[in-house]
Design a protein around this motif. Structure first.
Motif, PDB file in Angstrom:
ATOM      1  N   SER A 277       0.823  -1.202   0.000  1.00 58.82           N
ATOM      2  CA  SER A 277       0.000   0.000   0.000  1.00 58.82           C
ATOM      3  C   SER A 277       0.858   1.253   0.000  1.00 58.82           C
ATOM      4  N   PHE A 278       2.072   1.148  -0.524  1.00 57.56           N
ATOM      5  CA  PHE A 278       2.950   2.317  -0.563  1.00 57.56           C
ATOM      6  C   PHE A 278       3.653   2.379  -1.909  1.00 57.56           C
ATOM      7  N   ASP A 279       4.118   3.575  -2.237  1.00 56.24           N
ATOM      8  CA  ASP A 279       4.849   3.805  -3.473  1.00 56.24           C
ATOM      9  C   ASP A 279       6.316   3.454  -3.220  1.00 56.24           C
ATOM     10  N   ARG A 280       6.740   2.330  -3.754  1.00 53.45           N
ATOM     11  CA  ARG A 280       8.085   1.831  -3.460  1.00 53.45           C
ATOM     12  C   ARG A 280       9.168   2.811  -3.906  1.00 53.45           C
TER      13      ARG A 280
ATOM     14  N   HIS B 180       8.957   6.065  -4.204  1.00 51.61           N
ATOM     15  CA  HIS B 180       8.985   7.225  -3.316  1.00 51.61           C
ATOM     16  C   HIS B 180       9.663   6.884  -1.996  1.00 51.61           C
ATOM     17  N   VAL B 181       9.398   5.705  -1.474  1.00 56.54           N
ATOM     18  CA  VAL B 181      10.037   5.275  -0.228  1.00 56.54           C
ATOM     19  C   VAL B 181      11.549   5.203  -0.409  1.00 56.54           C
ATOM     20  N   LEU B 182      11.995   4.631  -1.519  1.00 58.49           N
ATOM     21  CA  LEU B 182      13.439   4.516  -1.759  1.00 58.49           C
ATOM     22  C   LEU B 182      14.074   5.884  -1.955  1.00 58.49           C
ATOM     23  N   HIS B 183      13.386   6.785  -2.640  1.00 56.12           N
ATOM     24  CA  HIS B 183      13.932   8.132  -2.841  1.00 56.12           C
ATOM     25  C   HIS B 183      14.040   8.876  -1.505  1.00 56.12           C
ATOM     26  N   ALA B 184      13.016   8.743  -0.672  1.00 57.97           N
ATOM     27  CA  ALA B 184      13.044   9.408   0.633  1.00 57.97           C
ATOM     28  C   ALA B 184      14.136   8.807   1.522  1.00 57.97           C
ATOM     29  N   ALA B 185      14.313   7.491   1.459  1.00 58.17           N
ATOM     30  CA  ALA B 185      15.379   6.837   2.235  1.00 58.17           C
ATOM     31  C   ALA B 185      16.748   7.299   1.738  1.00 58.17           C
TER      32      ALA B 185
ATOM     33  N   ALA C 125      11.183   9.411   7.649  1.00 52.82           N
ATOM     34  CA  ALA C 125      11.421  10.029   6.342  1.00 52.82           C
ATOM     35  C   ALA C 125      10.470   9.496   5.278  1.00 52.82           C
ATOM     36  N   THR C 126      10.123   8.221   5.394  1.00 52.34           N
ATOM     37  CA  THR C 126       9.333   7.572   4.347  1.00 52.34           C
ATOM     38  C   THR C 126       7.850   7.476   4.683  1.00 52.34           C
ATOM     39  N   GLY C 127       7.511   7.608   5.979  1.00 48.77           N
ATOM     40  CA  GLY C 127       6.134   7.421   6.389  1.00 48.77           C
ATOM     41  C   GLY C 127       5.737   5.966   6.496  1.00 48.77           C
ATOM     42  N   LEU C 128       6.706   5.070   6.421  1.00 50.18           N
ATOM     43  CA  LEU C 128       6.445   3.633   6.469  1.00 50.18           C
ATOM     44  C   LEU C 128       6.837   3.106   7.850  1.00 50.18           C
ATOM     45  N   GLY C 129       5.974   2.321   8.469  1.00 46.12           N
ATOM     46  CA  GLY C 129       6.246   1.791   9.794  1.00 46.12           C
ATOM     47  C   GLY C 129       7.413   0.818   9.809  1.00 46.12           C
ATOM     48  N   ARG C 130       7.961   0.594  11.011  1.00 41.85           N
ATOM     49  CA  ARG C 130       9.098  -0.323  11.151  1.00 41.85           C
ATOM     50  C   ARG C 130       8.762  -1.708  10.616  1.00 41.85           C
ATOM     51  N   GLY C 131       7.584  -2.211  10.964  1.00 47.17           N
ATOM     52  CA  GLY C 131       7.201  -3.545  10.513  1.00 47.17           C
ATOM     53  C   GLY C 131       7.129  -3.635   8.997  1.00 47.17           C
TER      54      GLY C 131
ATOM     55  N   LEU D  62      20.493  -0.971   0.100  1.00 43.81           N
ATOM     56  CA  LEU D  62      20.859  -1.625  -1.162  1.00 43.81           C
ATOM     57  C   LEU D  62      19.841  -1.310  -2.253  1.00 43.81           C
ATOM     58  N   GLU D  63      18.569  -1.336  -1.906  1.00 41.09           N
ATOM     59  CA  GLU D  63      17.555  -1.036  -2.932  1.00 41.09           C
ATOM     60  C   GLU D  63      17.578   0.440  -3.306  1.00 41.09           C
ATOM     61  N   ALA D  64      17.861   1.309  -2.339  1.00 40.58           N
ATOM     62  CA  ALA D  64      17.959   2.742  -2.651  1.00 40.58           C
ATOM     63  C   ALA D  64      19.140   2.999  -3.578  1.00 40.58           C
TER      64      ALA D  64
END
Length: 207
Positions: free
Chosen positions: A6-9, A11-16, A36-42, A56-58
């Motif tokens: 349920s997230f934009d992968r 965008h998460v990588l760019h924010a990370a 930074a990403t708005g994504l929870g730890r889990g 690594l993915e970033a």
């Protein structure tokens, strides 16, 4: 059935990436990435297997952008190659831009090359980071060398000069500008460095 993400992968990588560029790897916690990403730890652990997986993915995402950006900027007809090199050096004054979907870096240190920053911090002890950083450097070096060759074909750079040597020289100066900028020197000083680097390019003897 697995729940869809349920997230934009991207965008998460760019924010990370922005967070890692700002704080470094060791200075960034999972909570920092979460903020930074708005994504929870889990979700971070489930999707990326923790902080190292995010890194690594970033870096892979960053490589994909490098494979397009510099090559597109430096490619073109031979007659414009020298000016494209000039503009590439001047653009480096402002660092490597972040992706369009995240805010710009707050200072010049945050705009330094992501791959170079990670290579310097942990590349000696992390083989995968070292490999990805080398891949990032290689794709940009190849784009610069190809532009140098185009300028040589147009008679603007000494045909006897080694394109790879010149590419390494220019990229060393560009990455050095990251360091000078991180020390707090402003655009005027960095522009002077870029212009001096451009003047170092060997011209044909008849010019």
């Amino acid at each position: 059935m697995a729940r869809p993400r349920s997230f934009d992968r991207d965008h998460v990588l760019h924010a990370a990436e922005r967070q890692f560029r700002t704080s470094g790897y060791n200075g960034t916690s999972v909570d920092d990435i979460s903020a930074a990403t708005g994504l929870g730890r889990g979700s971070l652990y489930g999707a990326f297997d923790g902080k190292h997986g995010v890194l690594l993915e970033a870096m892979a995402s960053y490589f994909a952008r490098l494979a397009q950006g510099p090559r597109k900027m430096l490619a073109g007809p031979d007659e414009g190659a020298l000016e494209r090199l000039h503009q590439y050096l001047l653009r480096a004054v402002h660092g490597v831009p972040l992706a369009a979907d995240v805010p710009p870096a707050s200072d010049r240190a945050g705009a330094a090359c992501f791959a170079a920053k990670m290579a310097l911090e942990i590349g000696a002890s992390d083989a995968e980071v070292k490999r990805l950083a080398n891949d990032c450097f290689s794709v940009v070096r190849a784009a610069v060398a190809e532009c140098v060759q185009a300028a040589q074909r147009n008679g603007d750079i000494d045909p006897d000069a080694d394109p790879d040597d010149l590419a390494y020289l220019l990229l060393t100066i560009i990455r050095g500008s990251d360091v000078v900028g991180a020390y707090g020197h402003g655009p005027d000083r960095l522009t002077s460095i870029a212009e001096s680097a451009f003047a170092l390019l060997p011209r044909p003897r008849h010019l």
